[in-house]
Design a protein around this motif. Structure first.
Motif, PDB file in Angstrom:
ATOM      1  N   LYS A  21      41.772  38.612  38.379  1.00 13.25           N
ATOM      2  CA  LYS A  21      42.368  37.790  39.424  1.00 13.25           C
ATOM      3  C   LYS A  21      43.853  38.046  39.613  1.00 13.25           C
ATOM      4  CE  LYS A  21      43.733  33.310  39.219  1.00 13.25           C
ATOM      5  NZ  LYS A  21      43.659  31.874  39.121  1.00 13.25           N
ATOM      6  N   VAL A  22      44.636  37.953  38.566  1.00 15.08           N
ATOM      7  CA  VAL A  22      46.087  38.074  38.686  1.00 15.08           C
ATOM      8  C   VAL A  22      46.480  39.476  39.145  1.00 15.08           C
ATOM      9  CG1 VAL A  22      48.274  37.953  37.441  1.00 15.08           C
ATOM     10  CG2 VAL A  22      46.509  36.247  37.004  1.00 15.08           C
ATOM     11  N   LEU A  23      45.901  40.492  38.519  1.00 11.36           N
ATOM     12  CA  LEU A  23      46.223  41.866  38.893  1.00 11.36           C
ATOM     13  C   LEU A  23      45.858  42.146  40.348  1.00 11.36           C
ATOM     14  CD1 LEU A  23      47.246  44.654  38.083  1.00 11.36           C
ATOM     15  CD2 LEU A  23      44.926  45.181  37.295  1.00 11.36           C
ATOM     16  N   GLY A  32      49.024  45.490  49.646  1.00 11.11           N
ATOM     17  CA  GLY A  32      47.813  45.151  50.406  1.00 11.11           C
ATOM     18  C   GLY A  32      47.444  46.182  51.441  1.00 11.11           C
ATOM     19  N   TYR A  33      48.438  46.820  52.026  1.00 15.67           N
ATOM     20  CA  TYR A  33      48.173  47.817  53.065  1.00 15.67           C
ATOM     21  C   TYR A  33      47.475  49.054  52.510  1.00 15.67           C
ATOM     22  CZ  TYR A  33      52.382  50.003  51.183  1.00 15.67           C
ATOM     23  OH  TYR A  33      53.308  50.577  50.346  1.00 15.67           O
ATOM     24  N   LEU A  34      47.586  49.293  51.204  1.00 16.24           N
ATOM     25  CA  LEU A  34      46.923  50.443  50.579  1.00 16.24           C
ATOM     26  C   LEU A  34      45.526  50.112  50.060  1.00 16.24           C
ATOM     27  CD1 LEU A  34      49.895  51.931  48.523  1.00 16.24           C
ATOM     28  CD2 LEU A  34      48.943  52.788  50.663  1.00 16.24           C
ATOM     29  N   GLY A  35      45.169  48.848  50.057  1.00 18.29           N
ATOM     30  CA  GLY A  35      43.848  48.434  49.594  1.00 18.29           C
ATOM     31  C   GLY A  35      43.658  48.532  48.091  1.00 18.29           C
ATOM     32  N   ILE A  36      44.758  48.594  47.338  1.00 15.06           N
ATOM     33  CA  ILE A  36      44.658  48.744  45.881  1.00 15.06           C
ATOM     34  C   ILE A  36      43.886  47.587  45.267  1.00 15.06           C
ATOM     35  CG2 ILE A  36      46.002  48.785  43.748  1.00 15.06           C
ATOM     36  CD1 ILE A  36      48.107  50.405  45.257  1.00 15.06           C
ATOM     37  N   HIS A  37      44.078  46.385  45.780  1.00 11.63           N
ATOM     38  CA  HIS A  37      43.374  45.226  45.241  1.00 11.63           C
ATOM     39  C   HIS A  37      41.865  45.380  45.386  1.00 11.63           C
ATOM     40  CE1 HIS A  37      43.982  44.433  49.489  1.00 11.63           C
ATOM     41  NE2 HIS A  37      43.089  43.461  49.455  1.00 11.63           N
ATOM     42  N   LYS A  38      41.418  46.058  46.433  1.00 14.92           N
ATOM     43  CA  LYS A  38      39.981  46.297  46.624  1.00 14.92           C
ATOM     44  C   LYS A  38      39.453  47.277  45.576  1.00 14.92           C
ATOM     45  CE  LYS A  38      39.434  43.985  50.461  1.00 14.92           C
ATOM     46  NZ  LYS A  38      38.607  42.791  50.500  1.00 14.92           N
ATOM     47  N   THR A  44      35.136  50.079  46.612  1.00 15.39           N
ATOM     48  CA  THR A  44      35.657  51.355  47.107  1.00 15.39           C
ATOM     49  C   THR A  44      35.576  51.452  48.623  1.00 15.39           C
ATOM     50  OG1 THR A  44      34.951  52.371  45.035  1.00 15.39           O
ATOM     51  CG2 THR A  44      35.490  53.852  46.850  1.00 15.39           C
ATOM     52  N   GLN A  45      34.439  51.113  49.199  1.00 10.67           N
ATOM     53  CA  GLN A  45      34.270  51.211  50.651  1.00 10.67           C
ATOM     54  C   GLN A  45      35.264  50.307  51.380  1.00 10.67           C
ATOM     55  OE1 GLN A  45      30.320  50.348  52.015  1.00 10.67           O
ATOM     56  NE2 GLN A  45      30.806  50.700  54.155  1.00 10.67           N
ATOM     57  N   GLU A  46      35.427  49.076  50.912  1.00 10.01           N
ATOM     58  CA  GLU A  46      36.368  48.153  51.540  1.00 10.01           C
ATOM     59  C   GLU A  46      37.806  48.642  51.376  1.00 10.01           C
ATOM     60  OE1 GLU A  46      33.834  47.286  49.674  1.00 10.01           O
ATOM     61  OE2 GLU A  46      32.727  45.662  50.618  1.00 10.01           O
ATOM     62  N   GLY A  47      38.112  49.266  50.225  1.00  8.81           N
ATOM     63  CA  GLY A  47      39.445  49.814  49.996  1.00  8.81           C
ATOM     64  C   GLY A  47      39.771  50.927  50.975  1.00  8.81           C
ATOM     65  N   ILE A  48      38.809  51.800  51.214  1.00  4.54           N
ATOM     66  CA  ILE A  48      39.006  52.892  52.172  1.00  4.54           C
ATOM     67  C   ILE A  48      39.177  52.331  53.587  1.00  4.54           C
ATOM     68  CG2 ILE A  48      37.885  54.888  53.252  1.00  4.54           C
ATOM     69  CD1 ILE A  48      36.653  55.442  50.440  1.00  4.54           C
ATOM     70  N   ILE A  49      38.377  51.328  53.933  1.00  3.44           N
ATOM     71  CA  ILE A  49      38.509  50.694  55.243  1.00  3.44           C
ATOM     72  C   ILE A  49      39.900  50.069  55.393  1.00  3.44           C
ATOM     73  CG2 ILE A  49      37.692  48.762  56.674  1.00  3.44           C
ATOM     74  CD1 ILE A  49      34.853  49.379  55.528  1.00  3.44           C
ATOM     75  N   GLN A  50      40.401  49.447  54.333  1.00  2.12           N
ATOM     76  CA  GLN A  50      41.738  48.840  54.375  1.00  2.12           C
ATOM     77  C   GLN A  50      42.814  49.895  54.624  1.00  2.12           C
ATOM     78  OE1 GLN A  50      42.599  45.424  54.066  1.00  2.12           O
ATOM     79  NE2 GLN A  50      44.545  46.235  54.791  1.00  2.12           N
ATOM     80  N   VAL A  51      42.698  51.043  53.976  1.00  2.00           N
ATOM     81  CA  VAL A  51      43.669  52.126  54.179  1.00  2.00           C
ATOM     82  C   VAL A  51      43.603  52.619  55.627  1.00  2.00           C
ATOM     83  CG1 VAL A  51      44.270  54.486  53.528  1.00  2.00           C
ATOM     84  CG2 VAL A  51      43.675  52.832  51.761  1.00  2.00           C
TER      85      VAL A  51
END
Length: 92
Positions: A21-23, A32-38, A44-51
């Motif tokens: 949670k904290v990390l 957030g714009y890089l999708g690192i939290h995803k 992975t798929q949501e992270g790529i979509i965020q990028v």
């Protein structure tokens, strides 16, 4: 004669739940714009979509990650674990 007796200090009382949670919350607010939290949560798929959203919107899509980071940090540990790590809720 050797016995397989474990010492009390070395035996976990209950299995520990891995809570990110904290990390994930801090990474969502800062990066957030890089999708690192995803990616931290295993999405992975949501992270790529965020990028891609961030690239297409010239970074304005990063507000999504910022909002998600705040949401992550305001949830209780158990609620976060059940929602995002057990339930695998990808967005908000």
């Amino acid at each position: 004669m050797e016995t397989s007796k474990q010492e009390a200090w070395n035996t976990p009382s209950q299995p520990r739940q891995e809570n990110k949670k904290v990390l994930a919350g801090i990474m969502g607010i800062i990066f957030g714009y890089l999708g690192i939290h995803k990616f931290i949560l295993g999405y992975t798929q949501e992270g790529i979509i965020q990028v891609v959203i961030s690239i297409v919107t010239c970074g304005l899509g990063g507000i999504i990650g910022f909002i998600e980071g705040i949401i992550y940090l305001t949830k209780s540990d158990e609620e976060f674990y059940q929602t995002y790590q057990v339930g695998k809720k990808g967005w908000f």
